[in-house]
Design an enzyme around this catalytic site. Sequence first.
Site, PDB file in Angstrom:
ATOM      1  N   HIS A  42       1.863  36.532 -25.681  1.00 55.43           N
ATOM      2  CA  HIS A  42       1.136  36.046 -24.321  1.00 55.43           C
ATOM      3  C   HIS A  42      -0.544  36.359 -24.417  1.00 55.43           C
ATOM      4  O   HIS A  42      -1.106  35.689 -23.445  1.00 55.43           O
ATOM      5  CB  HIS A  42       1.889  36.647 -23.140  1.00 55.43           C
ATOM      6  CG  HIS A  42       3.122  36.150 -23.016  1.00 55.43           C
ATOM      7  ND1 HIS A  42       3.540  35.136 -22.084  1.00 55.43           N
ATOM      8  CD2 HIS A  42       4.287  36.403 -23.545  1.00 55.43           C
ATOM      9  CE1 HIS A  42       4.850  34.854 -22.299  1.00 55.43           C
ATOM     10  NE2 HIS A  42       5.244  35.505 -23.226  1.00 55.43           N
ATOM     11  N   ASP A  76      -8.873  36.134 -22.333  1.00 57.58           N
ATOM     12  CA  ASP A  76      -7.523  35.932 -21.589  1.00 57.58           C
ATOM     13  C   ASP A  76      -6.812  35.086 -22.629  1.00 57.58           C
ATOM     14  O   ASP A  76      -7.048  33.840 -23.118  1.00 57.58           O
ATOM     15  CB  ASP A  76      -7.796  35.449 -20.283  1.00 57.58           C
ATOM     16  CG  ASP A  76      -6.767  35.825 -19.293  1.00 57.58           C
ATOM     17  OD1 ASP A  76      -5.810  36.229 -19.652  1.00 57.58           O
ATOM     18  OD2 ASP A  76      -7.167  36.112 -17.989  1.00 57.58           O
TER      19      ASP A  76
HETATM   20  P1  ADQ Z   1      -1.664  38.190 -16.895  1.00 60.18           P
HETATM   21  O1  ADQ Z   1      -2.826  38.739 -17.669  1.00 60.18           O
HETATM   22  O2  ADQ Z   1      -1.125  38.963 -15.809  1.00 60.18           O
HETATM   23  O3  ADQ Z   1      -0.932  37.532 -18.110  1.00 60.18           O
HETATM   24  P2  ADQ Z   1      -2.242  35.506 -15.671  1.00 60.18           P
HETATM   25  O4  ADQ Z   1      -2.104  34.349 -16.668  1.00 60.18           O
HETATM   26  O5  ADQ Z   1      -3.546  35.232 -14.729  1.00 60.18           O
HETATM   27  O6  ADQ Z   1      -2.647  37.069 -16.091  1.00 60.18           O
HETATM   28  O7  ADQ Z   1      -1.055  35.714 -14.406  1.00 60.18           O
HETATM   29  C1  ADQ Z   1      -1.093  36.520 -13.354  1.00 60.18           C
HETATM   30  C2  ADQ Z   1      -0.412  36.036 -12.408  1.00 60.18           C
HETATM   31  O8  ADQ Z   1       0.063  37.159 -11.692  1.00 60.18           O
HETATM   32  C3  ADQ Z   1      -0.427  34.872 -11.891  1.00 60.18           C
HETATM   33  O9  ADQ Z   1       0.604  34.091 -11.496  1.00 60.18           O
HETATM   34  C4  ADQ Z   1      -1.058  35.509 -10.530  1.00 60.18           C
HETATM   35  O10 ADQ Z   1      -0.788  34.515  -9.248  1.00 60.18           O
HETATM   36  C5  ADQ Z   1      -0.359  36.637 -10.173  1.00 60.18           C
HETATM   37  N1  ADQ Z   1      -1.164  37.545  -9.394  1.00 60.18           N
HETATM   38  C6  ADQ Z   1      -2.435  38.231  -9.802  1.00 60.18           C
HETATM   39  N2  ADQ Z   1      -2.822  38.743  -8.796  1.00 60.18           N
HETATM   40  C7  ADQ Z   1      -1.785  38.635  -7.903  1.00 60.18           C
HETATM   41  C8  ADQ Z   1      -1.893  39.259  -6.510  1.00 60.18           C
HETATM   42  N3  ADQ Z   1      -2.760  40.045  -5.939  1.00 60.18           N
HETATM   43  N4  ADQ Z   1      -0.855  38.887  -5.718  1.00 60.18           N
HETATM   44  C9  ADQ Z   1       0.124  37.979  -6.095  1.00 60.18           C
HETATM   45  N5  ADQ Z   1       0.188  37.567  -7.389  1.00 60.18           N
HETATM   46  C10 ADQ Z   1      -1.010  37.853  -8.167  1.00 60.18           C
HETATM   47  C11 ADQ Z   1      -0.470  37.734 -19.464  1.00 60.18           C
HETATM   48  C12 ADQ Z   1      -1.856  37.123 -20.107  1.00 60.18           C
HETATM   49  C13 ADQ Z   1      -2.267  35.862 -19.676  1.00 60.18           C
HETATM   50  C14 ADQ Z   1      -1.223  34.733 -19.846  1.00 60.18           C
HETATM   51  C15 ADQ Z   1       0.085  35.286 -18.883  1.00 60.18           C
HETATM   52  C16 ADQ Z   1       1.227  34.422 -19.288  1.00 60.18           C
HETATM   53  O11 ADQ Z   1      -2.903  38.207 -20.263  1.00 60.18           O
HETATM   54  O12 ADQ Z   1      -3.629  35.439 -20.480  1.00 60.18           O
HETATM   55  O13 ADQ Z   1      -1.563  33.704 -18.943  1.00 60.18           O
HETATM   56  O14 ADQ Z   1       0.642  36.699 -19.685  1.00 60.18           O
HETATM   57  O15 ADQ Z   1       1.436  34.179 -20.537  1.00 60.18           O
END
Ligand code: ADQ
Length: 466
Positions: A157, A365
């Site tokens: 991921h 990311d």
């Molecule tokens: P993350 O590093 O966690 O994931 P991301 O893809 O942005 O990053 O996903 C975060 C998720 O958490 C989103 O659905 C977002 O809405 C939710 N989130 C974040 N802050 C929040 C808050 N305060 N309240 C509610 N929800 C919140 C890892 C990898 C990424 C990759 C994903 C999926 O680092 O690059 O996209 O896995 O493969």
Amino acid sequence: MSRLIVISNRVSPPAEDGEASVGGLAMALSAALREYSGIWFGWSGRTVPEFTGQLSIERGAGVTVATVDLEEQDRDEYYNGYANRTLWPLFHYRIDLSAYERSFDQGYARVNARFADTVLPLVDPADFVWVHDYHLIPLGQELRRRGLKNRMGFFLHIHWPPRRLFATLPNHRELVQSLFDYDLVGFQTEDSLTAFQEYVVQSEGGVLHPDGTAEAFGRRIQLGSFPIGLDAEPFTAAANGESAAGWRERMRQSLAGRQMIMGVDRLDYSKGLEERFLAYEDYLRTTPEAQERVFLLQVATPSRGDVPAYQEIRARLDAVSGRINGAFATADWVPIRYVNRSYRRDELAGMYRAACIGLVTPLRDGMNLVAKEYVAAQDPTDPGVLVLSQFAGAAEQMGEALIVNPFSREEMSDAIRRGLSMSKAERVRRWESLMHGVQTQDVTAWRDAFVQALMHPPAVEAAEAT
Ligand code: ADQ
């Protein structure tokens, strides 16, 4: 009948009513399991004095979830240690934060072996095994050592780093070798895939074949890029629902005619939050007429609070946001609303819709689902502007965003200025193209592409195997 055995560090199935507060990955994996039927296995998140391998099994919402407890030492050395203090910083280009400690290596190996011992009895010969993320890279190898012959896939991921950076990891060769025990290894982007291929060819003398397979360590495996998407339909429905509308209204009222810029992230140094605050400060300083007419809402949920680098970044962000607010605030305006909590999907969707700019500027990311959520939540007749880091995997698919270098304050500050004054016609044109991508390259497309590749090996490999 073949089932799918999904294995990830943690499991978080949606609630029975489908109203999950969990992120995209959990929703994606639950959907995959419902479609193909199977088991989702991982750590319960609990620790016990001594590892027993005792499984807890729960059946719910069409998914069987099996979890196991780990020891405190496992959590410290495997999860807080090797996964989040060695691999995570390294894979996000922060070798200055990477800790290389033998006890972490041992903990990582021990937990992967424990996962293998525990999950093995659950796997039938016809099942397909799909392992997720950097916590479990050697799990496939452990399962093969225990005699498992099933087709096995691995999906990373996060981003795969360039060869020379990766080579700073003391056991880098063993880690890559262990990936060759899978049949299929998938990455988020072409960029990550290429970086991995370069390692295989240049460091290991491996061979890449035209059918997408790679040969090294005496094995031939399939490689591919499978960009993860959003569970777009339910997210858009949530954005159009009553609860989101309520939140948008609440935001509108509190905006009092001001324009809102919004960021949503886990509180992580890879997300570029400090750089974002400083770029916003630059924008305020160089655009005095904007002062009191905009504000930045930054939602940052604390995560991995046991790891010192996370405590440090949290303290820095408190200090930087406090300093900027102190310097610019007036009696009835604060430039940054900085919120350390999490919100439900519908709440977030309502807030995204009220924001004129979605500011998604990680330093690195794998993909970044927030960029896709921001787009999915917009009002088609009056959408906001996505400002996106060139170093988010999402930038490979989302060229119609305003793409920025998150290390350049001035570039980000220019993009904020441009986004806030963009004509409606241009916003609509860019958004329509972005939304098309979010809808077509969604989580179902991701899941199906990976699972199909896992179930149907390239013809050459199949011919060789017979
Ligand atoms: P993350 O590093 O966690 O994931 P991301 O893809 O942005 O990053 O996903 C975060 C998720 O958490 C989103 O659905 C977002 O809405 C939710 N989130 C974040 N802050 C929040 C808050 N305060 N309240 C509610 N929800 C919140 C890892 C990898 C990424 C990759 C994903 C999926 O680092 O690059 O996209 O896995 O493969």
